[in-house]
Design a protein around this motif. Structure first.
Motif: not given
Length: 435
Positions: A94-98, A177-188
């Protein structure tokens, strides 16, 4: 000693089951809340959450378009509830990891386990990044009824990525670090909504003051600011546009952008249209378009858009006395003969017109002019060059004291324009606990 991938997957599933069980008891909140602090020296916005077992307060720089949360794991990360994410897990997919770390060549520790999902950690300040291990850990933040702060809520297995210590350079002092709030299945926002069973929606209200906190709500409204001003009912909405190509500094090929793009169609100043090359407002092969950003301190425009924008603005400000520019701004004025209003200096009104002529984001002087000296104000928009990746990036200064709601389920962005018109600001949320 390698950590078993089946154990990791079971741990993640147990976390999910735990949150689901809590949700069915009726004890789960309808929304969560975190404070947002403006760092005037770094021009960044930060927050603090609690993470790990035992809990540790973690300061993070906010990236509204970031893929996920990343945290420094190289400087003594200690937690009994840390669990690496396995390569074959649904979370990794789901994270889009490659990428996958098949074998780590140092003793097992946070950031270094065998058969773990790997991801690119981005630091937009300087466009640097690196690979990091995905993991989950206990996270605790406050609940809210939209009016004040409630009890602390535990999210047992919030996913994040381990970042290298060197990536902290350039972040706000003390940030880990950084808090990611983006259009992602693993954002906060997505993780909190999934764990606690409330809508995949969040609202961000950045304070213009470095001495008073702004706020981010996770979940639905109400969003109430002192003195009893409820703003969620007065939002305008425009669709979110998906950019099919990642706009991160580093990414896996094929991943879409996690930034929030909107359908800006024109710009007006005092009702007069700015003559633009409108093709630049469209997204073509990942380039162009308009997005919002908390890592760009001021709105950035492609050169031809910027020049056309400034031309009309100057035509409408003949009463202002132009003075020498002050970096990073190109157009500055004496403020001696500029009246002040409730919504800032009395300068031309800027309308960012969206998908319909009746839907526009109105920008007043408080969000268009920056006080750089005692008697000098500058137009707070920046020339982004002739070939930027994104044509217009709406920056943090233009977002301050506006509430911006992202509804991921309906794929739309809501915006309020300046809350000063409602006789309140983003620093007026009541963080005094009611519990």
């Amino acid at each position: 000693m390698a950590t078993s991938s089946s154990f990791i997957l079971c741990s993640l599933l147990l976390c999910l089951v735990s949150s689901q069980t809590l949700a069915t008891t009726g004890s789960q909140p309808k929304a969560l809340v975190i404070p947002v602090t403006k760092d005037s020296s770094k021009l960044q916005y930060t927050t603090q959450i609690k993470q790990r077992t035992p809990l540790v307060p973690i300061k993070l720089t906010i990236d509204v378009g970031g893929n996920f949360q990343w945290v420094d794991c190289g400087s003594g990360y200690l937690s009994s509830s840390y669990r690496p994410v396995s390569c074959d897990s649904q979370t990794c997919t789901a994270s889009g990891s490659g990428a996958c770390t098949a074998e780590c060549y140092t003793p097992p520790a946070p950031g270094c386990y065998n058969n773990t999902c790997s991801h690119m950690t981005n630091k937009p300040f300087g466009n640097s990044g690196g690979m990091g291990e995905m993991a989950s850990d206990t996270t605790v933040i406050q609940s809210t009824d939209g009016r004040t702060v409630g009890k602390a809520v535990t999210v047992p297995g919030a996913v994040f990525t381990c970042g290298a210590t060197w990536l902290l350079g350039g972040l706000s002092a003390g940030a880990l670090g950084m808090a990611g709030l983006g259009r992602s299945e693993v954002s906060l926002p997505v993780q909190f909504a999934s764990a606690l069973k409330f809508p995949k929606k969040f609202a961000m209200c950045l304070s213009s003051s470095s001495s008073s906190n702004g706020v981010i709500f996770f979940g639905d409204g109400p969003y109430v600011f002192l003195p009893n001003v409820e703003v969620s009912k007065s939002l305008m909405y425009t669709p979110l546009i998906l950019n099919p190509v990642s706009t991160a500094g580093s990414y896996f090929q094929g991943n879409p952008s996690t930034d929030y793009f909107i359908n800006l169609t024109s710009i007006k100043i005092n009702g007069k249209a700015v003559l633009l090359n409108t093709t630049l407002l469209n997204i073509t092969e990942g380039n162009g378009g308009t997005k919002i950003s908390t890592v760009n301190p001021y709105t950035v425009m492609e050169t031809s858009i910027f020049k056309a924008f400034v031309k009309v603005f100057r035509q409408e400000t003949k009463n202002l006395t132009k003075v020498s520019s002050v970096k990073p701004f190109k157009y500055c004025f004496s403020s001696r003969n500029t009246p002040s209003t409730r919504v800032g200096p009395a300068v031309p009104i800027i309308d960012l017109v969206m998908h319909s002529s009746s839907v526009y984001w109105r920008i007043f002087g408080a969000n268009s002019m920056v006080q750089v000296k005692e008697d000098v104000i500058c137009l707070g928009f920046v020339d982004g060059g002739s070939n930027p990746r994104t044509s217009i990036v709406i920056g943090g200064y233009q977002l301050e004291d506006n509430i911006v709601q992202i509804d991921l389920e309906k794929a739309r962005l809501g915006f309020s324009s300046s809350l000063r018109f409602k006789q309140t600001t983003c620093s007026n949320f009541n963080f005094t606990s009611s519990a």
